[in-house]
Enzyme design. Structure first.
Site, PDB file in Angstrom:
ATOM      1  CE  LYS A 111     -13.541 -21.918  29.184  1.00 45.89           C
ATOM      2  NZ  LYS A 111     -13.938 -20.531  29.239  1.00 45.89           N
ATOM      3  CE  LYS A 194     -22.217 -22.967  17.007  1.00 51.73           C
ATOM      4  NZ  LYS A 194     -22.292 -21.780  17.576  1.00 51.73           N
ATOM      5  CE  LYS A 197      -9.307 -21.099  19.763  1.00 54.19           C
ATOM      6  NZ  LYS A 197      -8.158 -21.223  18.879  1.00 54.19           N
TER       7      LYS A 197
END
Ligand code: TRP
Length: 329
Positions: A111, A194, A197
């Site tokens: 992050k 996969k 988001k």
């Protein structure tokens, strides 16, 4: 009966991967276990400090859960910020969480790479708040994806450390719940990996038909089979995997046969797949809209959830304060 807890950030709309992955299992599990379901709106502030529409996002996610089949009369569904007890436990756990271990967390490192201008303390202590979410209800099982496994390990560590520090056997160490073979992995439309988001390859439960068709028609394929029974490439296998969850057996069998004898037209397969996804998503999308238009119902659900969740949370906080040694005069 286990106490199971699952959380989702309020900035994350549900996609087919969530639905056919964890959520479907969770819907089944709500009848078998003591299930808590919550929307992590505090957590969303670590990445969205001035969210454009905090309330709107929470409402959307709440409506999506309800529309998917989480029953607020059976499971406990609540909003994180409705539980001040979570914030208090977070504060207390922070006293025994070390900067070094927090800085080493992969999600933190990821992050701060993504938002170098906003390396806030909330990001650093994200796993502590997550631990508080989990152990406030003494949850024993937490369904998490791969990306959250380390955070769950931290939660275990904080629970264990609390017990050790205060010489008690109070908190249960939470374990990951991975649904075993019941966990269906839904691939994305970009050929590999996969649906997710952050991968930007998802079909959302709130997507209009037009959007679904557009996304499916753009899905990655290959140049097509050139000889009978050639192996199926990953992008095409992914389309078949999506068909497995929304299409009927006959249609799947037909396209597989077309593939095997080299007559397949990916355009036809995509059209078929898009329509089947639309058929599946449309009623859920309509329920989401109905629920979002029903503030009275949503208000009742949120209130009921908060009351049920606060029952167990306030008991925990009372006992934790006592264990640490806070006393009234
Ligand atoms: N960190 C989780 C995510 O990004 C959301 C979350 C917050 C969570 N608190 C939790 C998940 C507690 C499980 C348990 O997906």
């Amino acid at each position: 009966m286990e106490t199971v807890l699952s959380g989702i950030r309020s900035t994350g709309n549900l996609h087919l991967g969530n639905y056919f992955g964890a959520l479907k299992n969770f819907i089944r599990m709500q009848h078998e276990h003591n299930c808590y379901f919550f929307i992590a709106d505090y957590h969303s502030l670590t990445t969205h400090p001035t969210p454009a529409d905090l309330h709107g996002n929470v409402k959307q996610v709440l409506a999506e859960y309800l529309a998917s089949g989480i029953d607020p009369e059976i499971a406990t569904i609540y909003i994180q910020s409705d539980l001040p007890e979570v914030a208090e436990l977070y504060l207390l756990l922070n006293m025994n969480a070390y900067i070094g271990e927090l800085e080493r967390t992969t999600t933190f490192k990821d992050k701060i790479r993504n938002q170098p201008d906003n390396v806030n303390a909330g990001l650093l202590t994200y796993p502590v708040l997550m631990a508080a979410d989990i152990i406030i209800h003494n949850a024993s099982k937490v369904p998490v994806g791969k990306d959250q496994e380390q955070n769950l390990e931290m939660a275990k560590k904080f629970a264990r450390r609390f017990n050790h520090m205060y010489g008690v056997e109070y908190f249960t160490e939470p374990a990951a719940y991975n649904f075993g073979e019941n966990l269906v992995k839904i691939p994305g439309l970009d050929g590999t990996g996969k649906m997710g988001k952050s991968e930007g390859n998802g079909i959302y439960l709130c997507d209009p038909d037009k959007e679904i068709r557009k996304k499916v028609m753009r899905a990655v394929t290959d140049t097509g089979p050139t000889e009978p029974n050639s192996p199926i490439s990953e992008p095409v296998r992914n389309l078949f995997a999506l068909m497995e969850v929304v299409s009927d057996h006959d249609a799947i069998a037909k396209f597989k046969e077309d593939y095997a004898n080299c007559t397949i037209r990916y355009g036809d397969l995509k059209k078929h797949l898009a329509e089947d996804i639309c058929k599946f998503v449309a009623p859920i999308r309509e329920r989401i809209e109905d629920i979002k238009n029903n503030d009275v119902y949503l208000g009742r659900v949120a209130k009921m959830g908060a009351e049920k969740a606060r029952e167990s949370a306030s008991k925990t906080i009372r006992e934790v304060r006592e264990i640490i040694g806070f006393k009234a005069f």
